[in-house]
Design a protein around this motif. Structure first.
Motif, PDB file in Angstrom:
ATOM      1  N   SER A 197       0.842  -1.186   0.000  1.00 23.10           N
ATOM      2  CA  SER A 197       0.000   0.000   0.000  1.00 23.10           C
ATOM      3  C   SER A 197       0.883   1.242   0.000  1.00 23.10           C
ATOM      4  O   SER A 197       1.789   1.352   0.821  1.00 23.10           O
ATOM      5  N   ASP A 198       0.621   2.142  -0.932  1.00 22.56           N
ATOM      6  CA  ASP A 198       1.245   3.467  -0.906  1.00 22.56           C
ATOM      7  C   ASP A 198       0.205   4.406  -0.319  1.00 22.56           C
ATOM      8  O   ASP A 198      -0.935   4.443  -0.783  1.00 22.56           O
ATOM      9  N   GLU A 199       0.584   5.157   0.699  1.00 23.23           N
ATOM     10  CA  GLU A 199      -0.359   6.055   1.344  1.00 23.23           C
ATOM     11  C   GLU A 199       0.228   7.454   1.455  1.00 23.23           C
ATOM     12  O   GLU A 199       1.438   7.619   1.561  1.00 23.23           O
ATOM     13  N   ARG A 200      -0.676   8.411   1.441  1.00 21.16           N
ATOM     14  CA  ARG A 200      -0.288   9.807   1.646  1.00 21.16           C
ATOM     15  C   ARG A 200      -1.294  10.425   2.594  1.00 21.16           C
ATOM     16  O   ARG A 200      -2.502  10.322   2.395  1.00 21.16           O
ATOM     17  N   THR A 201      -0.769  11.032   3.647  1.00 23.68           N
ATOM     18  CA  THR A 201      -1.606  11.728   4.604  1.00 23.68           C
ATOM     19  C   THR A 201      -0.839  12.929   5.121  1.00 23.68           C
ATOM     20  O   THR A 201       0.355  12.833   5.391  1.00 23.68           O
ATOM     21  N   GLN A 202      -1.490  14.060   5.188  1.00 21.06           N
ATOM     22  CA  GLN A 202      -0.859  15.287   5.678  1.00 21.06           C
ATOM     23  C   GLN A 202       0.478  15.552   4.984  1.00 21.06           C
ATOM     24  O   GLN A 202       1.472  15.889   5.608  1.00 21.06           O
ATOM     25  N   SER A 203       0.524  15.324   3.689  1.00 20.23           N
ATOM     26  CA  SER A 203       1.714  15.552   2.856  1.00 20.23           C
ATOM     27  C   SER A 203       2.873  14.619   3.175  1.00 20.23           C
ATOM     28  O   SER A 203       4.002  14.861   2.777  1.00 20.23           O
ATOM     29  N   VAL A 204       2.615  13.535   3.904  1.00 19.67           N
ATOM     30  CA  VAL A 204       3.627  12.524   4.179  1.00 19.67           C
ATOM     31  C   VAL A 204       3.254  11.272   3.391  1.00 19.67           C
ATOM     32  O   VAL A 204       2.119  10.808   3.463  1.00 19.67           O
ATOM     33  N   SER A 205       4.197  10.737   2.622  1.00 15.62           N
ATOM     34  CA  SER A 205       3.937   9.538   1.827  1.00 15.62           C
ATOM     35  C   SER A 205       4.753   8.375   2.364  1.00 15.62           C
ATOM     36  O   SER A 205       5.890   8.563   2.806  1.00 15.62           O
ATOM     37  N   PHE A 206       4.178   7.175   2.309  1.00 20.83           N
ATOM     38  CA  PHE A 206       4.879   5.994   2.791  1.00 20.83           C
ATOM     39  C   PHE A 206       4.347   4.741   2.108  1.00 20.83           C
ATOM     40  O   PHE A 206       3.224   4.719   1.610  1.00 20.83           O
ATOM     41  N   THR A 207       5.187   3.709   2.085  1.00 18.67           N
ATOM     42  CA  THR A 207       4.841   2.410   1.525  1.00 18.67           C
ATOM     43  C   THR A 207       4.868   1.393   2.658  1.00 18.67           C
ATOM     44  O   THR A 207       5.830   1.349   3.428  1.00 18.67           O
ATOM     45  N   LYS A 208       3.808   0.592   2.750  1.00 19.33           N
ATOM     46  CA  LYS A 208       3.681  -0.366   3.848  1.00 19.33           C
ATOM     47  C   LYS A 208       2.837  -1.546   3.385  1.00 19.33           C
ATOM     48  O   LYS A 208       2.338  -1.565   2.267  1.00 19.33           O
ATOM     49  N   PHE A 209       2.664  -2.505   4.283  1.00 14.67           N
ATOM     50  CA  PHE A 209       1.746  -3.605   4.030  1.00 14.67           C
ATOM     51  C   PHE A 209       0.341  -3.191   4.451  1.00 14.67           C
ATOM     52  O   PHE A 209       0.174  -2.352   5.342  1.00 14.67           O
ATOM     53  N   PRO A 210      -0.700  -3.765   3.843  1.00 17.18           N
ATOM     54  CA  PRO A 210      -2.062  -3.438   4.250  1.00 17.18           C
ATOM     55  C   PRO A 210      -2.318  -3.815   5.709  1.00 17.18           C
ATOM     56  O   PRO A 210      -1.827  -4.842   6.192  1.00 17.18           O
ATOM     57  N   GLY A 211      -3.073  -3.001   6.382  1.00 15.72           N
ATOM     58  CA  GLY A 211      -3.422  -3.232   7.773  1.00 15.72           C
ATOM     59  C   GLY A 211      -3.536  -1.914   8.495  1.00 15.72           C
ATOM     60  O   GLY A 211      -3.516  -0.845   7.881  1.00 15.72           O
ATOM     61  N   GLY A 212      -3.638  -1.981   9.803  1.00 16.93           N
ATOM     62  CA  GLY A 212      -3.771  -0.745  10.567  1.00 16.93           C
ATOM     63  C   GLY A 212      -3.962  -1.008  12.042  1.00 16.93           C
ATOM     64  O   GLY A 212      -3.574  -2.057  12.551  1.00 16.93           O
ATOM     65  N   GLY A 213      -4.584  -0.056  12.700  1.00 18.14           N
ATOM     66  CA  GLY A 213      -4.681  -0.065  14.149  1.00 18.14           C
ATOM     67  C   GLY A 213      -5.786  -0.932  14.701  1.00 18.14           C
ATOM     68  O   GLY A 213      -6.869  -1.030  14.135  1.00 18.14           O
TER      69      GLY A 213
END
Length: 153
Positions: free
Chosen positions: A22-38
């Motif tokens: 997953s490529d994500e962008r939030t509050q102008s910060v971009s990151f690549t991670k595995f799908p999932g979350g809190g």
């Protein structure tokens, strides 16, 4: 008071030996991670991971096996909590029907206020752990590579 942030992620490998990221962008910060979350209060790890895959990928999953749990201190990149991440190897119960991108961070809009998320499938032999943004994802991917005797890129 010290806060803990429990996260749960799935490493999904498809029939062509590609891993979903997953490529994500939030509050102008971009990151690549595995799908999932809190993890949400009152929720178990497996239920949380299944919920996250439905929310993010519209995909039901089956847990194959536990892969890795954070065994070092990791401060959140977004607040003052300590991150504890649990990783599972998962498989899709149905077809993956989300839009997949070919290029990293190929977001559909220029909106930088709200969260955006896109997905890619990358050949397992081509994904280097350093390609992932967060240290916990990097370590989990190296653990997966060990189970498959893949080279540590």
């Amino acid at each position: 008071m010290y806060l803990f942030n429990v996260r749960v992620y799935g490493i999904l490998i498809d029939a062509q030996d590609r891993v979903l990221v997953s490529d994500e962008r939030t509050q102008s910060v971009s990151f690549t991670k595995f799908p999932g979350g809190g993890l949400e209060y009152g929720e178990g790890l497996i239920d949380a991971l299944k919920r996250e895959f439905i929310e993010e990928c519209n995909l039901e999953i089956e847990i194959v096996q536990h892969l890795y749990t954070t065994d070092f201190y990791e401060k959140s990149s977004f607040n003052n909590s300590q991150i504890i991440s649990i990783y599972y190897l998962v498989k899709a119960i149905g077809p993956l029907e989300i839009t997949l991108k070919d290029k990293p961070m190929d977001f559909d809009t220029l909106n930088t206020i709200e969260k955006e998320e896109v997905f890619r499938l990358i050949k397992c032999t081509e994904l280097s752990s350093e390609y992932l943004t967060f240290k916990t994802d990097q370590v989990a991917w190296r653990e997966y590579q060990k189970t498959r005797n893949l080279p540590n890129n």
